[in-house]
Design an enzyme around this catalytic site. Structure first.
Site, short mmCIF file in Angstrom:
data_model
loop_
_atom_site.label_atom_id
_atom_site.label_comp_id
_atom_site.label_asym_id
_atom_site.label_seq_id
_atom_site.Cartn_x
_atom_site.Cartn_y
_atom_site.Cartn_z
N CYS A 33 70.06 43.22 -65.98
CA CYS A 33 70.56 43.05 -64.60
C CYS A 33 69.48 43.31 -63.55
CB CYS A 33 71.75 43.96 -64.34
SG CYS A 33 71.33 45.70 -64.37
N CYS A 102 75.79 50.55 -66.92
CA CYS A 102 75.25 51.11 -65.67
C CYS A 102 75.19 52.64 -65.77
CB CYS A 102 76.11 50.70 -64.48
SG CYS A 102 76.63 48.98 -64.54
FE1 FES Z 1 72.97 46.72 -63.48
FE2 FES Z 1 75.18 47.96 -62.99
S1 FES Z 1 74.91 45.85 -63.17
S2 FES Z 1 73.28 48.81 -63.42
#
Ligand code: FES
Length: 122
Positions: A33, A102
């Site tokens: 991400c 996360c």
């Molecule tokens: Fe990357 Fe939450 S989507 S840390």
């Protein structure tokens, strides 16, 4: 998607910022991400007396950074090393399954900051 506790930790995060001359700093990122989390610890006599964070990430990353830094304050280094992302998620009353990764950042950033502290001390 998020419960009230998570939303509150995201909207009113605690311990945002940096600690000057921190005893340990941990920087971690999630490749998929692209989010980044940095945790700063102030440690005296093996007790974490202050913790702050800077997180460039999603709401769950900010909420878990805030909660994890709150949780480690007052802990010994050994206790903080045992803090798992699961405990942080439990404290927040749960996270959606796709957001568990996360919370892993928070666990890893604290562990890295402690490793940094221990390597400086050695
Ligand atoms: Fe990357 Fe939450 S989507 S840390």
């Amino acid at each position: 998607m998020y419960n009230e506790k998570v939303m509150d930790a995201f909207k009113n995060p605690k311990n945002v910022g940096e600690i000057e001359n921190a005893d340990g700093v941990g920087l971690v990122g999630n490749e998929s991400c692209g989010d980044i989390m940095q945790i700063f610890l102030k440690i005296e006599n093996d007790i974490i007396i202050d913790a702050k964070f800077k997180t460039f990430g999603c709401a769950a990353a900010i909420a878990t950074s805030s909660t994890a830094t709150e949780m480690v304050k007052g802990m010994t280094v050994k206790e903080a090393l045992e803090l798992t992302n699961k405990k942080v998620v439990e404290t927040l009353g749960g996270l959606p399954a796709q957001k568990i990764h996360c919370s892993v950042l928070a666990e890893e950033a604290i562990k890295k900051a402690i490793e940094d502290y221990q390597s400086k001390k050695a």
